[in-house]
Design an enzyme around this catalytic site. Sequence first.
Site, PDB file in Angstrom:
ATOM      1  N   TYR A 183      -1.705   4.833  -3.004  1.00 56.09           N
ATOM      2  CA  TYR A 183      -1.172   3.465  -2.333  1.00 56.09           C
ATOM      3  C   TYR A 183      -0.616   3.807  -0.829  1.00 56.09           C
ATOM      4  CZ  TYR A 183       2.807  -0.016  -1.828  1.00 56.09           C
ATOM      5  OH  TYR A 183       3.552  -0.966  -1.713  1.00 56.09           O
TER       6      TYR A 183
ATOM      7  N   LYS B 118      -1.783   1.736   2.255  1.00 53.89           N
ATOM      8  CA  LYS B 118      -0.982   1.111   3.192  1.00 53.89           C
ATOM      9  C   LYS B 118      -1.111   1.579   4.842  1.00 53.89           C
ATOM     10  CE  LYS B 118       1.008  -1.926   0.498  1.00 53.89           C
ATOM     11  NZ  LYS B 118       0.721  -3.135   0.754  1.00 53.89           N
TER      12      LYS B 118
END
Length: 251
Positions: free
Chosen positions: A152, A156
Amino acid sequence: MSIQKTAIVTGAARGIGAGVAQRLAADGFAVAVVDLDEAACKPVVEAIEAAGGRALAVGIDVADEQAVQAGVARIAAELGAPTVLVNNAGIIRDNLLFKMSADDWDAVMNVHLRGAFLMTRAVQAHMTKAGWGRIVNLSSTSALGNRGQVNYSAAKAGVQGFTKTLALELGRFGVTANAIAPGFIATEMTEETARRIGVPFEDFKAGAAKQIPVGRTGTPDDIAHAVAFFASEGAGFVSGQVLYVAGGPKD
């Protein structure tokens, strides 16, 4: 110049996406409420319509090239050519590096990065033709690193580089691209995280709030306000920026 006020918000069946969709509708946009499950988008559409806005529920797997092309074509036909795109769709598959499967890595990359790429590529044609567009991508404070989120966090951080490159490539067509990096936002996703680690959600939020300078956790409305600014006519000289909406400074 008369601007076609149609917006697309992905991952909009709940949480941040739902809040953003409702805010853009309140600001006068016809909003395509996009999520993997079209039926799950209906309550958000109904809320927008009840408030006097226009909305359309559209089921799209943002990581599927054909589904994206067909979905964007349907939105353009039924709501109007989209000039605002909010790439919010995302999933989490948290684990420590040594426990993380390749499938969990790929799943997160596919939704966050491939999905944002496919949606933006499909929508930019409408924006460049109009000579006006606003792209808002959802990053996260996790882009700075977060234990148990190597997939993640990488995705991001990638969103930020993606955003800056879009700003460079699309600026001459009147299209801006910016990213928002939320901190702790109270949503179904953070509630699921609390449940997974066995902590009551209220305790989970209280613990997070103690670490936030403004003394509270965020809400989808906090993010929706920031999106509304980036999507506005007045934000035309702001592009390639990453705005941390986290209740305090982030390095």
